[in-house]
Motif scaffolding. Structure first.
Motif, PDB file in Angstrom:
ATOM      1  N   ALA A 112       0.842  -1.209   0.000  1.00  0.00           N
ATOM      2  CA  ALA A 112       0.000   0.000   0.000  1.00  0.00           C
ATOM      3  C   ALA A 112       0.870   1.249   0.000  1.00  0.00           C
ATOM      4  CB  ALA A 112      -0.943  -0.011   1.192  1.00  0.00           C
ATOM      5  N   GLU A 164       1.389   4.734  -1.310  1.00  0.00           N
ATOM      6  CA  GLU A 164       0.551   5.734  -1.968  1.00  0.00           C
ATOM      7  C   GLU A 164       1.347   6.841  -2.639  1.00  0.00           C
ATOM      8  OE1 GLU A 164      -2.540   7.248   0.480  1.00  0.00           O
ATOM      9  OE2 GLU A 164      -3.520   5.302   0.721  1.00  0.00           O
ATOM     10  N   LYS A 165       2.611   7.026  -2.245  1.00  0.00           N
ATOM     11  CA  LYS A 165       3.430   8.038  -2.893  1.00  0.00           C
ATOM     12  C   LYS A 165       4.897   7.716  -2.710  1.00  0.00           C
ATOM     13  CE  LYS A 165       3.854  11.391   0.894  1.00  0.00           C
ATOM     14  NZ  LYS A 165       3.781  12.802   1.261  1.00  0.00           N
ATOM     15  N   ILE A 191       0.684   9.625  -7.555  1.00  0.00           N
ATOM     16  CA  ILE A 191       1.585   8.751  -6.792  1.00  0.00           C
ATOM     17  C   ILE A 191       3.018   9.285  -6.789  1.00  0.00           C
ATOM     18  CG2 ILE A 191       2.562   6.427  -6.653  1.00  0.00           C
ATOM     19  CD1 ILE A 191      -0.076   5.440  -7.940  1.00  0.00           C
ATOM     20  N   ASP A 245     -10.805   8.830  -8.121  1.00  0.00           N
ATOM     21  CA  ASP A 245      -9.523   8.987  -7.437  1.00  0.00           C
ATOM     22  C   ASP A 245      -8.583   7.880  -7.907  1.00  0.00           C
ATOM     23  OD1 ASP A 245      -7.345   8.992  -5.718  1.00  0.00           O
ATOM     24  OD2 ASP A 245      -8.542   9.172  -3.888  1.00  0.00           O
ATOM     25  N   ASN A 265      -6.033   6.648  -6.738  1.00  0.00           N
ATOM     26  CA  ASN A 265      -5.507   5.793  -5.674  1.00  0.00           C
ATOM     27  C   ASN A 265      -6.483   4.705  -5.255  1.00  0.00           C
ATOM     28  OD1 ASN A 265      -2.895   6.893  -5.264  1.00  0.00           O
ATOM     29  ND2 ASN A 265      -3.787   8.614  -4.159  1.00  0.00           N
ATOM     30  N   THR A 266      -7.698   4.702  -5.835  1.00  0.00           N
ATOM     31  CA  THR A 266      -8.693   3.688  -5.477  1.00  0.00           C
ATOM     32  C   THR A 266      -8.766   2.628  -6.565  1.00  0.00           C
ATOM     33  OG1 THR A 266     -10.554   4.860  -6.522  1.00  0.00           O
ATOM     34  CG2 THR A 266     -10.042   5.406  -4.223  1.00  0.00           C
TER      35      THR A 266
END
Length: 481
Positions: free
Chosen positions: A50, A52-53, A198, A337, A339-340
């Motif tokens: 996970a 995210e960035k 990201i 989004d 990220n989803t």
């Protein structure tokens, strides 16, 4: 009637790809300035599944990283390629490499990004590197900006969100195009231009908290990157008309989680906002669906007179693709989004949740070819895994299996007439991971004896996949067993 090839064309290029910020090291050598990659701290507690960035932070956090004397920042050190490139390239040539993709660290050439005169010591390093690639009979594929923006351009200007940075990049691109005219045929302007938010810090130079509306700021910065790439193409036509200048996408083609029309339509909308980046750069204008999205989200992207003409008249020559895995979209749990998403239950999990999907490779390449009809270059494809050294050997059959299945699908594309330039296996020698800053996430055909804290001998060891890929290249992709 036109016929299609029975396999890969004779001039198809086999090789591999790396990035300066993940391999070179010597982050302060010969006048190089700090870059966005240099403040990516290794976190031993990272949740691999996970992320995210990649790196970044607020201005205060950036300042703290610059002054940190305790934490370990792996991208400052890489695998010491700055000193070992001749030996490392010789190993790649032993495999039969016909091409080698790498990047140039912008802050080696312009340490702060805004100087008027380039750093000759930095250019001298790349003179030697590119000459060695050519001497060994490999075609250099060079990325101008691969998550390696001079840190000063971020902290003092706000990165590509500031239109002034276009001019700084144009000056940098002009230096490269003139310096390596006749030596570099294939240029990728920006690595994975679509992989935001990201990697918006390394790609766009945007820091956390820079705006109350970060999405609007992000797309404004993307617009400025489009213009910088178009300016680079315009320069290329004058300086070196034989050069091919392309853009690059990280494949983010999603599957609908089910055949529920809501899943299908949301997936289509998500996929189009990934195609958007190439639509602008290959078709030369903003598509209607993107303009509607900006209007619906109340995102005001500022254009200046001449922007649309510049984009229209300077489309890219080819599309480079990175492909690793695929994911799915569910209307019940996901949104626009980026990220989803959901993991595909039909694919096997991995420690980093990059689930192997060879058919997804065939699917995405077919979609890009059908949509754009421009040459495709596989800029990255590979399998990150935890390798074990046993009695001095690494038996990475899992990596061979990954490559075999993906190259089979690539050959399927070639047999259907997709115009392919090259296949660059990602990280042909182990390097620091872009996403997690780990060394233990290994991609290479060649093992490098460093751990996540940079400890080790640096010894290079050929893995089982080394000889396998050598056979693939020698047979032009026909021998995959």
């Amino acid at each position: 009637m036109k016929t299609t090839p029975s396999g890969f064309k004779s001039d198809f290029l086999w090789g591999g790809a790396v990035a300066a910020c993940q391999i070179e090291g010597e982050y302060a050598k010969d006048g190089r300035g700090l870059s966005s990659s240099d403040i990516h701290l290794y976190d031993p507690q990272i949740n691999r599944s996970a992320i995210e960035k990649e790196g970044g932070g607020t201005l205060a956090e950036i300042a703290a990283a610059i002054n940190d004397t305790v934490g370990y920042y792996p991208k400052r050190h890489g695998i010491n390629f700055y000193h070992t490139y001749k030996e490392d390239l010789a190993l790649l040539k032993e495999m039969g490499f016909e091409t080698f993709r790498t990047s140039i660290s912008w802050s080696r050439i312009f340490p702060n990004g805004d100087e008027l005169v380039p750093n000759e010591a930095g250019l001298a390093f790349y003179d030697g590197l590119i000459d060695e690639i050519i001497r060994l009979g490999m075609e250099p594929i060079i990325t101008m900006s691969h998550y390696d923006i001079p840190l000063n351009l971020i902290t003092e200007y706000g990165g590509f969100a500031n239109r002034q940075v276009i001019g700084f990049f144009k000056r940098y691109a002009e230096v490269l195009l003139k310096r390596y005219k006749g030596k570099v045929k294939y240029w990728i302007v920006f690595n994975q231009v679509n992989l935001v938010p990201i990697v918006q810090f390394g790609s766009l130079g945007i820091y956390d908290g820079q705006s109350d509306n970060m999405e609007e700021l992000m797309y404004q910065a993307v617009h400025h990157q489009f213009l910088a790439a178009a300016e680079t193409k315009a320069l290329g036509k004058i300086i070196d008309p034989a050069a091919q200048i392309g853009t690059m996408l990280a494949d983010c083609t999603f599957y609908p989680a089910t055949c529920d029309p809501k899943d299908v339509v949301l997936t289509m909308a998500r996929n189009r906002m990934q195609y958007f980046f190439a639509d602008v750069q290959l078709r030369g204008q903003y598509p209607g669906y993107a303009l509607k999205y900006f209007a619906d989200q109340q995102l005001a992207i500022k254009f200046e007179p001449g922007d649309e003409t510049l984009l229209k008249e300077n489309t890219m020559d080819f599309l480079a693709i990175s492909y690793y895995a695929s994911k799915t979209i569910s209307a019940a749990t996901n949104s626009m989004d980026p990220n989803t998403f959901e993991q595909n239950p039909y694919l096997e999990p991995t420690p980093w949740e990059w689930r192997m999907d060879p058919l997804g490779f065939y699917n995405c390449l077919s979609q890009y070819w059908d949509r754009y009809q421009v040459p495709l270059l596989i800029g990255e494809n590979g399998f990150g895994a935890i390798d074990q050294v046993e009695s001095g050997r690494i038996n990475d059959d899992y990596r061979i299996d990954y490559y075999r299945q993906h190259i089979e699908q690539l050959r399927r594309c070639a047999e259907e007439g997709v115009e392919l330039i090259a296949y660059c296996a990602w990280g042909p020698i182990d390097i620091v991971s872009s996403s997690s800053a780990e060394m233990s996430k290994r991609y290479g055909f060649i093992y490098v004896d460093y751990d996540d804290q940079g400890k080790g001998t640096g010894q290079r060891i050929k893995k089982k996949s080394f000889d396998w890929y050598k056979q693939v290249i020698a047979s032009n992709g026909s021998q995959l067993v």
